[in-house]
Design a protein around this motif. Structure first.
Motif: not given
Length: 658
Positions: A302-331
């Motif tokens: 529960e106190d895991a260090i979150p690394l939310n920022k990606t350097r791979r793709f832009g905000t459009d793909i990031a927003s789409f992919a965030s909807r699929l973080t079904v095991r551990a919800p993450q923006i």
């Protein structure tokens, strides 16, 4: 022992420069870099986790002085290990972590090297091969020698036979097995699986006898090594203290892919007394086992260090992919002002052949008519190997989109045949594998053929990799060269591994070179052609690449691109198969896209096939930097889904209208 220098602005700037201009100013990055105690890291795709791990080693290299105690870096795949090693090799100080007393390798390699293989050698057991597919193929060819198993297989109108074959394929040592050192076991206790006959019954006893026979011949499943290691530390707990003393810092990369007994063993080894730091992404848990429960997988604390920022793709793909973080919800936070092209390709049975060309058109729409050979352009599927016809939905596999595609691997490839081994070598060549690895694979197949035929060396022992050169030399000083040329012309550059007529010619030439006139039964079976997955026409070769007007599109499974960054990717709709009942099957994109586009909020955890579909699609859509395409059946794409995709900036290509 673990000393991290203060993370001043100057030091972080120096560190970034040493690693090619990276930025380590994020607070969460610095939390991990400075951590000297156990911790978990939940990392979004493309966040630079591997670079961050190497940065930590670069920091440690400034103060690490011990010549007997080291850092242990373990990952799930060789690809991840190689990436870490490659980055370390370019750093003047951190490159020291590539040598003793440190260890960088896979989880399996670590367990084998430090616990399982020393214990196995102490028992007096030999090793020929550690491979699940090879073990399963050998077991499948031997179980009929056990009358009790044959009797069991004939009961219940063939249902028992299918169950038995699955039991045999997965026969795995129990950590409670009993044997005496230096005495070949007659029976070995195996792990119990649902429905498997108990060892109190003749069928269960025969399974244990079969396991012992295959083990005595030196063939193991990967899980056997974990069972051996678990028994070793149970009998000799001092092993744990020695491992902890050797490695005061342990970094487990790709933690989401280490599971079951293997994860339990590693957790037990490093539960205390060391800094045990686990990095992973629960949403990329691809390697699943039907015999495991959700509790058998890594979950970030529960106190895991979150690394939310990606350097791979832009905000459009990031927003789409965030909807699929079904095991551990993450923006996921994408790169600002990073353009991309996203397209949804619709098809039916009459237009499926146009999917890959249409994808090529989308790539050109972004990069121009001549995108350049430097781009990594991919097309992937959840399921890519040949599948049995007549059951489930369509399209089943990547082969439905590109009939020439073959991976050369998979459960149906029969690794107990030379044909299958040479197919793997041909595929490895086509995918630019190293010549040494290709030659080693071919030589391994040849060794097994000679052993099946009873060929022995000067000491009267069956052929091995070490003795094969001298065995061939005795027959003809130029024989090894002749065989290599035959394999090059017929397999690497030819189609003998894929077409039955071509295979017959290769087999006859090989038998002639080796002087095998009267084959043993085992050798004859080993030289059989494998019809499953073969190509149709003589001279036709299988391929892992689709070429459209000079553009090379690499084909493969979603697993094959895990951990990679690519320039463009196409995810084609295929079936996810977890069993014969309908609730164990799912068409991945039809299942996932309504949720991804926000038309519904689905609980994927309630169904294993649907959860696998969501995980697969998440991994695939988080690979590309610029171009993301999905191809699904038009019949599965509702008007609402198409409208939602269009409203979110996706291009719609309807092949059924062309």
């Amino acid at each position: 022992m673990i000393q991290i220098p203060p993370l001043t602005e100057q030091l972080l700037a120096e560190l970034g420069e040493e690693l090619g201009g990276c930025d380590f100013t994020s607070e969460d990055q610095q939390r991990f870099l400075s951590a000297t105690e156990s911790c978990d890291v939940q990392a979004a795709p493309g966040n630079g986790k591997t670079t961050l791990l190497v940065a930590k080693l670069a920091l440690l290299s400034r103060s690490w002085t011990s010549r007997k105690r080291g850092v242990c870096v373990i990952s799930h795949t060789n690809a991840a290990r190689e990436e870490i090693e490659k980055k370390l090799a370019t750093h003047s100080l951190a490159s020291a972590f590539l040598a003793y007393p440190h260890f960088i390798g896979t989880v399996t390699g670590f367990i084998d090297r430090f616990v399982a293989l020393p214990y196995l050698r102490g028992l007096g057991w030999g090793v020929q091969r550690i491979d699940d597919d090879v073990f399963g193929a050998i077991g499948g060819s031997r179980w009929r020698s056990k009358p009790a198993l044959v009797t069991y297989s004939e009961i219940n109108k063939g249902i028992n036979k299918r169950r038995l074959e699955e039991f045999v394929r997965k026969l795995e040592l129990s950590e409670e097995f009993v044997c005496e050192a230096e005495i070949p076991p007659q029976r070995l206790k195996v792990s119990a699986r649902a429905g498997q006959p108990s060892p109190q019954r003749p069928t269960g006893q025969a399974l244990e006898e079969l396991k012992a026979e295959i083990t005595n011949d030196g063939f193991y499943r990967f899980g056997d090594m974990t069972a051996l290691a678990q028994q070793a530390i149970t009998r000799f707990p001092e092993i744990i203290q020695r491992v902890r003393a050797r490695f005061p810092l342990v970094l487990l990369d790709e933690a989401q892919d280490t599971n079951g007994a293997q994860l339990a063993l590693v957790n037990q080894l490093f539960a205390e007394g060391v800094a045990y730091q686990r990095l992973g992404d629960q949403n990329q848990t691809l390697y699943e086992d039907d015999d495991l429960t959700p509790d058998d997988y890594w979950r970030a604390a529960e106190d895991a260090i979150p690394l939310n920022k990606t350097r791979r793709f832009g905000t459009d793909i990031a927003s789409f992919a965030s909807r699929l973080t079904v095991r551990a919800p993450q923006i996921i936070e994408g790169v600002e002002d990073a353009p991309s092209r996203r397209s949804l390709i619709l098809f039916d049975r009459n237009s499926i052949a146009g999917v890959l060309p249409a994808y090529a058109g989308e790539v050109r729409a972004y990069w121009g008519q001549d995108p350049g050979a430097h781009l990594d352009i991919r097309a992937v599927a959840s399921r890519h190997n040949p599948a049995a016809a007549g059951r489930g939905d369509w399209p089943k596999t990547l082969i439905d989109y590109c009939p020439q595609y073959r991976s050369g691997r998979g459960r149906q490839s029969r690794p107990d045949t030379l044909c299958s081994v040479l197919r793997q070598a041909a595929i490895l060549h086509a995918s630019h594998g190293s010549p040494a690895e290709i030659a080693d694979l071919m030589m391994s197949g040849l060794v097994i053929l000679l052993r099946h035929h009873g060929v022995k060396d000067e000491r009267g022992e069956l052929a091995t990799k070490r003795s094969i050169s001298s065995i061939l030399q005795r027959r003809d000083p130029k024989l090894q060269l002749k065989i290599r040329r035959l394999m090059r012309d017929r397999v690497v550059l030819g189609a003998s591994a894929w077409n039955e007529d071509d295979w017959s010619q290769l087999r006859d030439e090989l038998k002639s070179l080796l002087g095998m006139d009267a084959l043993s039964d085992a050798a004859r079976q080993y030289l059989e052609f494998v019809g499953h997955g073969a190509t149709a026409a003589q001279g036709e070769r299988a391929s892992t690449v689709f070429i459209h007007e000079g553009m090379e599109i690499k084909l493969g499974s979603i697993h094959s691109v895990k951990g990679r960054t690519v320039d463009s990717i196409l995810v084609v709709e295929t079936e996810v198969w977890r069993g014969t009942s309908r609730d164990q099957q799912a068409m991945d994109l039809a299942t996932v896209l309504p949720h991804a586009f926000g038309l519904e909020n689905k609980d994927f955890s309630a169904n294993a096939a649907q959860l696998a579909a969501a995980t697969n699609v998440f991994v695939a859509v988080t690979r590309p930097r610029k171009v993301l395409c999905c191809a699904m059946r038009k019949i599965a794409a509702s008007d609402e889904l198409v409208a939602a995709a269009r409203a979110q900036g996706w291009n719609i290509i309807d092949l059924t209208l062309l």
